[in-house]
Design an enzyme around this catalytic site. Structure first.
Site, PDB file in Angstrom:
ATOM      1  N   GLU A  80       0.838  -1.215   0.000  1.00 29.76           N
ATOM      2  CA  GLU A  80       0.000   0.000   0.000  1.00 29.76           C
ATOM      3  C   GLU A  80       0.864   1.252   0.000  1.00 29.76           C
ATOM      4  OE1 GLU A  80      -3.282  -0.064   2.771  1.00 29.76           O
ATOM      5  OE2 GLU A  80      -3.263   2.116   2.949  1.00 29.76           O
ATOM      6  N   LYS A 260      -7.230  -1.085  11.588  1.00 34.76           N
ATOM      7  CA  LYS A 260      -6.597  -1.428  10.308  1.00 34.76           C
ATOM      8  C   LYS A 260      -5.404  -0.504  10.063  1.00 34.76           C
ATOM      9  CE  LYS A 260      -5.998  -1.776   5.672  1.00 34.76           C
ATOM     10  NZ  LYS A 260      -5.197  -0.939   4.783  1.00 34.76           N
ATOM     11  N   ASP A 276       4.557 -14.422  11.403  1.00 34.29           N
ATOM     12  CA  ASP A 276       3.241 -14.875  10.953  1.00 34.29           C
ATOM     13  C   ASP A 276       2.221 -13.756  11.189  1.00 34.29           C
ATOM     14  OD1 ASP A 276       0.767 -16.031  10.669  1.00 34.29           O
ATOM     15  OD2 ASP A 276       1.229 -17.825  11.822  1.00 34.29           O
ATOM     16  N   HIS A 375      -3.218   9.698  -0.984  1.00 32.77           N
ATOM     17  CA  HIS A 375      -3.382   8.448  -1.734  1.00 32.77           C
ATOM     18  C   HIS A 375      -3.395   8.717  -3.225  1.00 32.77           C
ATOM     19  CE1 HIS A 375      -5.100   5.411   1.387  1.00 32.77           C
ATOM     20  NE2 HIS A 375      -3.892   5.809   1.651  1.00 32.77           N
TER      21      HIS A 375
HETATM   22  C1  MEV Z   1      -5.982   2.838   5.192  1.00 30.66           C
HETATM   23  O1  MEV Z   1      -5.096   1.805   4.843  1.00 30.66           O
HETATM   24  C2  MEV Z   1      -5.985   3.040   6.687  1.00 30.66           C
HETATM   25  C3  MEV Z   1      -6.973   4.092   7.199  1.00 30.66           C
HETATM   26  O2  MEV Z   1      -8.291   3.786   6.766  1.00 30.66           O
HETATM   27  C4  MEV Z   1      -6.875   4.058   8.717  1.00 30.66           C
HETATM   28  C5  MEV Z   1      -7.892   4.930   9.433  1.00 30.66           C
HETATM   29  O3  MEV Z   1      -8.965   5.240   8.870  1.00 30.66           O
HETATM   30  O4  MEV Z   1      -7.594   5.271  10.598  1.00 30.66           O
HETATM   31  C6  MEV Z   1      -6.661   5.466   6.658  1.00 30.66           C
END
Ligand code: MEV
Length: 435
Positions: A80, A260, A276, A375
């Site tokens: 990413e 995430k 892992d 992004h």
């Molecule tokens: C994207 O890989 C991760 C985000 O969605 C994390 C977040 O929203 O805190 C930008």
């Protein structure tokens, strides 16, 4: 070793490698490895079944990390865009307030042995607890080398899950290993005896990925003065991040995305060091769902603390610096060499620091400019690459598309043709040398 390498990203690739090799004092062999394929087919063929190829991922280095007063370059393997840059930038701001401060629990993993059809669960529980010492000794006989290294089975508990079903937890100090093999071996070694003691039928014998006895905690601060961005004051930004944290604390839909963002950093280091990442993911989310307060919770939270914003993160971190993939994968060994850690606990603390950094960076970016702008320019680079841009042209085509808010392959081809016909660039190589 200094992890603060200003201008690193502007260096041509080969010079970046040389800079890292020099910083880490890599010998010639290790330095050469950086520019080679990190997993050959013969090795890969021994790792999995039905091999048909070796799949690549970018390996980058996170900069500016200081954990418990020690600098680390961070190996990060991730597809990413912007994760590595964001982690490095966050670490740079956090470094100004002394860096990350982390602690690790002892490396205790849990083996589970399921016992079914137990007629008298309470009697079985007592019988098992009365024989705990013998069971622990039995487990330790199954892996003497762990005891030689200062680890081994330490204690056990019994939980009644429903009438007739018990689970025994054996707690094993696995030292610097991730520990799955040794823990599974021990679970199998004590299963028969547990069956006898409980009068039940032995079911599964396997480690738990909810490694909540093996957590790491990390804390970091950013001064309000270092948080200001565009027209927003540092204090406004801090309040925004605290509100974003509260959002995740109150809403599992947001908590999942918040976490995430943490795992973006944690997994990248896990992959680069041969760990892992699925087990770390499973442990993280199970932990997030089993904390006080109930429901699914964010692993990291942010609060104001006088004139600073303070973030704290706690999560299970079942990682190893010996055994497993590290035995066979040269890339994993190189990753570990880059991280320059002396134990699995130190690696776990570094990974948690990276997770807190990527979490902070994501929240800050969303509040400052929205996540899409950053992004977008990175996405523009991959579109430019796909359209055939090389060397400096990648940046130029991407910048032009991002500025126009029109990131499409047809647009990239158009810009490329224009730049080429204007003779902007003689050859890709020339541009590399110009940098
Ligand atoms: C994207 O890989 C991760 C985000 O969605 C994390 C977040 O929203 O805190 C930008």
């Amino acid at each position: 070793m200094n992890s603060r390498l200003p201008g690193f990203y502007r260096l041509p690739l080969e010079q970046r490698r040389q800079r890292i090799a020099a910083e880490l004092g890599l010998d010639e062999n290790a330095a050469r490895q950086l520019s080679q394929v990190l997993l050959d087919e013969t090795t890969a063929d021994h790792m999995v079944e039905n091999l048909i190829g070796v799949y690549g991922l970018p390996l980058g280095v996170g900069l500016n990390f200081r954990v418990n007063g020690r600098d680390h370059l961070v190996p990060m393997c991730v597809e990413e865009p912007s994760v590595i840059a964001a982690a490095s930038h966050a670490a740079k701001l956090i470094r100004k307030s002394g860096g990350f401060f982390a602690e690790a629990d002892d490396p205790i993993m849990i083996a589970q042995v399921q016992l079914c059809d137990v007629a008298d669960a309470d009697a079985a529980r007592l019988a098992i607890l009365r024989n705990a010492e013998e069971l622990i000794a039995l487990a330790n006989c199954a892996n003497r080398s762990l005891s030689d290294r200062g680890g081994g089975a330490r204690s056990l508990t019994v939980r009644v899950l429903e009438p007739g079903m018990l689970v025994v937890h054996l707690h094993v100090d696995v030292r610097d290993a991730m520990g799955a093999n040794v823990v599974n071996t021990m679970a199998e070694a004590i299963a028969e005896k547990l069956g006898q003691l409980s009068g039940g039928v032995v079911g599964l014998r396997i480690l738990s990925n909810l490694a909540d006895l093996r957590c790491v905690s990390v804390r970091a601060e950013v001064a309000f003065d270092d948080l200001a961005i565009n027209e927003q004051s540092g204090e406004t930004m801090a309040d925004g991040i605290v509100r974003a944290s509260r959002f995740a604390e109150l809403d599992p839909y947001r908590a999942a995305t918040h976490n995430k963002g943490i795992m973006n950093g944690v997994d990248a280091v896990a992959l680069a060091t041969g760990n892992d990442w699925r087990s770390i993911e499973a442990g993280a989310h199970a932990f997030a769902a089993t904390q006080a307060g109930g429901g699914y919770r964010p692993l990291a939270i942010w609060r104001r603390n006088e004139n600073t914003l303070q973030g704290t993160l706690r999560m299970p971190m079942a990682v190893g610096t010996v055994g497993g993939t590290l035995r066979v994968h040269p890339g994993a060994r190189l990753g570990l060499r880059i991280a320059d850690v002396s134990s699995s606990s130190e690696l776990g603390m570094l990974m948690a620091a990276v997770g807190l950094a990527t979490n902070f960076a994501a929240l800050r970016a969303m509040l400052a400019e929205g996540i899409q702008r950053g992004h977008m320019s990175l996405h523009a680079r991959s579109v430019a690459l796909h359209a055939g841009a090389t060397a400096d042209l990648v940046e130029r085509v991407a910048d032009e598309m991002a500025a126009a808010g029109d990131v499409r392959e047809e647009r990239a081809i158009e810009i490329l043709q224009r730049l080429r016909s204007a003779g902007t660039l003689s050859s890709p190589l020339a541009s590399c040398n110009d940098r």
